[in-house]
Scaffold this motif. Structure first.
Motif, mmCIF file in Angstrom:
data_model
loop_
_atom_site.group_PDB
_atom_site.id
_atom_site.type_symbol
_atom_site.label_atom_id
_atom_site.label_comp_id
_atom_site.label_asym_id
_atom_site.label_seq_id
_atom_site.Cartn_x
_atom_site.Cartn_y
_atom_site.Cartn_z
ATOM 1 N N ALA A 102 15.257 27.614 74.930
ATOM 2 C CA ALA A 102 14.412 27.501 73.734
ATOM 3 C C ALA A 102 13.361 28.599 73.663
ATOM 4 O O ALA A 102 12.878 28.931 72.573
ATOM 5 N N ARG A 103 13.020 29.195 74.804
ATOM 6 C CA ARG A 103 11.999 30.255 74.792
ATOM 7 C C ARG A 103 12.565 31.586 74.311
ATOM 8 O O ARG A 103 11.805 32.493 73.984
ATOM 9 N N GLN A 104 13.884 31.693 74.266
ATOM 10 C CA GLN A 104 14.504 32.925 73.770
ATOM 11 C C GLN A 104 14.899 32.726 72.305
ATOM 12 O O GLN A 104 16.067 32.709 71.951
ATOM 13 N N ASP A 105 13.881 32.554 71.473
ATOM 14 C CA ASP A 105 14.109 32.218 70.071
ATOM 15 C C ASP A 105 13.872 33.398 69.132
ATOM 16 O O ASP A 105 14.018 33.273 67.920
ATOM 17 N N LYS A 106 13.476 34.556 69.677
ATOM 18 C CA LYS A 106 13.217 35.729 68.846
ATOM 19 C C LYS A 106 13.377 36.978 69.691
ATOM 20 O O LYS A 106 13.503 36.899 70.921
ATOM 21 N N ILE A 133 18.816 36.710 71.130
ATOM 22 C CA ILE A 133 18.242 35.459 70.626
ATOM 23 C C ILE A 133 19.144 34.346 71.169
ATOM 24 O O ILE A 133 20.020 33.821 70.473
ATOM 25 N N ALA A 177 18.711 31.247 72.028
ATOM 26 C CA ALA A 177 18.657 29.895 71.469
ATOM 27 C C ALA A 177 19.656 29.750 70.320
ATOM 28 O O ALA A 177 20.272 28.690 70.152
ATOM 29 N N LYS A 178 19.825 30.802 69.538
ATOM 30 C CA LYS A 178 20.814 30.781 68.455
ATOM 31 C C LYS A 178 22.227 30.727 69.029
ATOM 32 O O LYS A 178 23.102 30.036 68.479
ATOM 33 N N GLN A 189 11.523 26.738 64.522
ATOM 34 C CA GLN A 189 12.563 27.411 63.746
ATOM 35 C C GLN A 189 13.947 27.278 64.373
ATOM 36 O O GLN A 189 14.953 27.596 63.733
ATOM 37 N N ILE A 190 14.021 26.813 65.620
ATOM 38 C CA ILE A 190 15.331 26.614 66.259
ATOM 39 C C ILE A 190 16.158 25.608 65.473
ATOM 40 O O ILE A 190 17.392 25.678 65.465
ATOM 41 N N PHE A 192 18.558 27.199 63.298
ATOM 42 C CA PHE A 192 19.701 27.881 63.896
ATOM 43 C C PHE A 192 20.977 27.068 63.748
ATOM 44 O O PHE A 192 22.073 27.595 63.937
#
Length: 390
Positions: free
Chosen positions: A142-146, A179, A181-182, A205-206, A209
């Protein structure tokens, strides 16, 4: 007086004995019999037919608490690994036409547990389950969202900053970060998940996705309940965010408690220079309650606690939804000035609590169980956004 029967002669259970010359007694017997039938219907309803709950290997204790609350048994599933470490999952009972829920948290061996979840979803889907819902208390990656190369723990930021300074890399290379999380969202959808239930996503914003429904529960109601029950002087407290990103979270809690809030702003002047912490707010002679969605190595919250004590806070508590506690986290908490570090059981905490007496745990299994029940019955889950179902 003859028995009164239902129109269907095969429905023998519908016989209503009214053998009485007294009409009042007859009505009483009819009412008692109808109440018995209603009771049996309620019992059948309470057993929640056409639902199966399976547990992965990441957090079996939470899954067991969920089914205990629902009054059903865990589904039979066997998970094993081959000698080459491939994961093998065998569903031990029929799921045809069933509403299936798979409980698997993003903790421990995250990659193995994620792969296990994907395989379990696919196994149930190709076995003709009517709907498969993944209950993921702590969403992995979840921390790799951008596209931010320096996102993550404070230790990781410092290490990467040293690399950047030493090798003189161009800072623009962050644009090539993934990204992830996507990617996880796509994997869950392709595996066959029809619905996701999670808690306190690192970035809201996840939810966007996914092309399937996502229910993001909040630990806030349980946190408010814990504060009121365990901090006697909570009316003299101040809610603090350890970084600017959590400002919205702490303002919501502060508003509901009718107390003030503050935040800590981290400044980084150079790539290889440790960030300075600037406290925005007055914590002097108050109980400071640090609130964040997760803590990994605990570098940030420990530095924040020290800064709050320097600013005059009388006591410091930390309340976290996901207590990952990897690396030096436990030793840092033991040496820090916390009165208590409170986490939920979205991640197993028994080992952490044994190693660190300051860690306390809030049980959120009731919230997940109620979310499962409401989802299964087609009811709204928005009640859980602001209330604790116990």
């Amino acid at each position: 007086m003859q028995d009164t029967k239902c129109a269907d002669p095969e429905q023998n259970d519908c016989v209503m004995p009214v053998r009485s010359a007294n009409p009042i007694r007859a009505r009483s017997l009819i009412r008692d019999n109808l109440e018995k039938q209603a009771g049996s219907l309620n019992l059948i309803h309470s057993r929640m037919p056409n639902i199966k709950v399976f547990s992965g290997t990441s957090h079996p204790d939470l899954a067991q608490r969920i089914v205990d609350r629902l009054g059903i048994d865990l589904g039979k599933v066997v998970t094993k690994k081959f000698s080459n470490l491939e994961t093998c999952v065998e569903i031990g009972e029929s799921v045809r036409g069933e509403d299936v829920y798979i409980v698997q948290s993003g903790s421990g061996e995250i990659n193995d547990n994620l792969m296990e979840l994907l395989i379990m979803i696919n196994a149930c889907k190709i076995a003709s389950a009517s709907r498969v819902t993944a209950v993921i208390p702590c969403f992995p990656y979840a921390r790799q969202d951008k596209k931010d190369k320096l996102a993550g723990s404070e230790d990781k930021k410092q290490d990467e900053s040293k690399i950047l300074a030493k090798k003189n890399y161009d800072w623009k290379f962050r644009s090539r970060a993934p990204i992830s999380a996507k990617l996880v969202a796509n994997m869950l959808s392709v595996a066959g998940a029809d619905h996701i239930i999670t808690m306190d996503l690192h970035a809201s914003q996840i939810q966007g996705f996914f092309d399937i429904p996502v229910d993001n529960l909040y630990a806030e109601p349980a946190v408010l309940k814990w504060i009121k029950e365990n901090i006697p002087e909570w009316k003299n407290s101040i809610i603090v965010s350890p970084d600017a990103g959590g400002a919205k979270r702490v303002t919501s809690i502060a508003d509901r408690l009718n107390v003030e809030f503050a935040l800590i702003h981290k400044e980084r002047k150079k790539a290889n220079e440790v960030a300075s912490m600037v406290l925005v707010g007055d914590v002097k002679d108050k109980i400071a309650i640090l609130v964040d969605d997760m803590a990994d190595t605990c570098g940030t919250i420990v530095h924040a606690a020290d800064r709050l004590v320097e600013a005059g806070a009388t006591k410091v508590y930390a309340i976290l939804t996901h207590g990952i506690f990897s690396g030096p986290a436990i030793s840092r908490i033991n040496n820090a000035c916390f009165e208590a570090v409170v986490v939920t059981n979205t991640i197993p905490q028994d080992g952490h609590m044994r190693d660190c007496p300051k860690i306390q745990c809030i049980d959120v299994s009731m919230m997940f169980a109620e979310a499962v029940r409401r989802t299964h019955n087609g009811e709204s889950v928005s009640y859980l956004f602001s209330n604790v179902p116990y």
